[in-house]
Design a protein around this motif. Sequence first.
Motif, PDB file in Angstrom:
ATOM      1  N   ASN A 153       0.821  -1.212   0.000  1.00 41.56           N
ATOM      2  CA  ASN A 153       0.000   0.000   0.000  1.00 41.56           C
ATOM      3  C   ASN A 153       0.852   1.258   0.000  1.00 41.56           C
ATOM      4  OD1 ASN A 153      -2.376  -1.466  -0.009  1.00 41.56           O
ATOM      5  ND2 ASN A 153      -2.605  -1.429   2.206  1.00 41.56           N
ATOM      6  N   ALA A 157       0.768   4.188  -2.789  1.00 38.51           N
ATOM      7  CA  ALA A 157       0.643   5.608  -2.437  1.00 38.51           C
ATOM      8  C   ALA A 157       1.789   6.412  -3.038  1.00 38.51           C
ATOM      9  CB  ALA A 157       0.611   5.766  -0.922  1.00 38.51           C
ATOM     10  N   SER A 187      -5.718  -0.553  -0.215  1.00 41.28           N
ATOM     11  CA  SER A 187      -5.236  -0.739  -1.593  1.00 41.28           C
ATOM     12  C   SER A 187      -6.249  -0.176  -2.588  1.00 41.28           C
ATOM     13  CB  SER A 187      -5.005  -2.225  -1.885  1.00 41.28           C
ATOM     14  OG  SER A 187      -4.271  -2.864  -0.875  1.00 41.28           O
ATOM     15  N   THR A 190      -6.621   3.559  -2.551  1.00 45.40           N
ATOM     16  CA  THR A 190      -5.516   4.227  -3.241  1.00 45.40           C
ATOM     17  C   THR A 190      -5.750   4.225  -4.750  1.00 45.40           C
ATOM     18  OG1 THR A 190      -4.001   3.498  -1.496  1.00 45.40           O
ATOM     19  CG2 THR A 190      -3.009   4.302  -3.532  1.00 45.40           C
ATOM     20  N   LYS A 193      -8.250   6.881  -5.487  1.00 44.20           N
ATOM     21  CA  LYS A 193      -7.589   8.191  -5.484  1.00 44.20           C
ATOM     22  C   LYS A 193      -6.817   8.410  -6.782  1.00 44.20           C
ATOM     23  CE  LYS A 193      -4.459  11.098  -2.762  1.00 44.20           C
ATOM     24  NZ  LYS A 193      -5.389  12.247  -2.757  1.00 44.20           N
TER      25      LYS A 193
END
Length: 402
Positions: A153, A157, A187, A190, A193
């Motif tokens: 993760n 990121a 996960s 992200t 995002k």
Amino acid sequence: MSSSLYRRLHGLFLKPKTTVSSKPTTISAKPTTSTTVSNPKTPESTTATTTTSSKEKRLKLLVKKFKKASNSPSFRLRISQYETTVQRLAKAKQFSLISDILEHQKQYSDITDERFIVRLISLYGKSGMFDQAQNLFDEMPQLKCDRTVMSFNALLAACVNSKKFDKISEFFRELPEKLSFEPDRVSYNTVIKAFCEMGSLDSAVVVIDEMEKNGIEPNFISFNTLIDAFYKSNQISDAEKMWEKMEQKNVVPNVRCYNPKLRWLVGDNRILEAVELIEEMEKKGVKPDIFSFKALIKGFCDDGNMEEAKKWYGKIVENDCVPDRVTFMTLIPFVCNKGDYQFGLELCKEALNRRCLVDTTIMQRMVDELVKESMVEEAKELVELGKSNRFFHYNLKFPKDE
């Protein structure tokens, strides 16, 4: 990860790149008969060079002290110290010094703790140093540290923070199976995002469905990321659908879900509806934060409503919030324009007390206005406070001729 999500990742993250010809470009130069002589350094350029050199020396000294302090186990627990130092170096574009600091950490026993490595990967990612973040992730087995979904993760990121969106598809395809773990809610959030950062909001919505298919329930972070993106894109109906979906899933919204709607209402000149939304939040037990109040203050300043702007500034303290730099940068010029210099003086003092770096021009204007209004002692006080401030030195000038 299901094949449908992978196809979407593959199609969006790995868009074909424009082919650039490898043929060298020939640049012709006009012949010249004159001899080029480099100009000697001007006083201005010498000063600039000296300033740059001085700044670099200070940063190198900072790194030296940081590395020495790293010998202390208790110092290595200070996450904020790491973040502040690396952020300062990144702002100065001193990336080699960032590598110096973070590579130095490998000598300590903490490096076998995945949480410690995750912090370093995150720092690289936030600095836009993706290659270093990936190298550290790849190096973890040699550092005798297991890789789990936690470090996975952190790597995802780092992709987002470094704008390396094309890497996400590759990592999602290869790493979970290779390292024997399943992507978790973090996960997927992200990936959401990442899609939002790319402006592929429809694909971000699909990730919500994929999470549920894989037995992972979306949380308020999943929805808030989408809600924020929809409001920023002025896709209001889609944002409202996300609100409805949250209710269906019994996901309780927090203040971070409401703030994007507040900002949109203010930006759309619907300030009274923004106030009503604050009231709705409070009825539902959601406490407004500094970002909520900043949105309303900006709205009332833009509307020229001094009374309401002051009222909502007062509510910041009432709600145990702390005004920040943006709050003061918005309010001080506004109250200057409105002629409330006493309140403006109070704001300047509060900014200094709270270590908020307000532009010198704004502070200087307040000094000038105080003098014009024959508030000479108050102006002198502000000048002295600015000069004596231990955190931000303001070179304010008192207009003696006034």
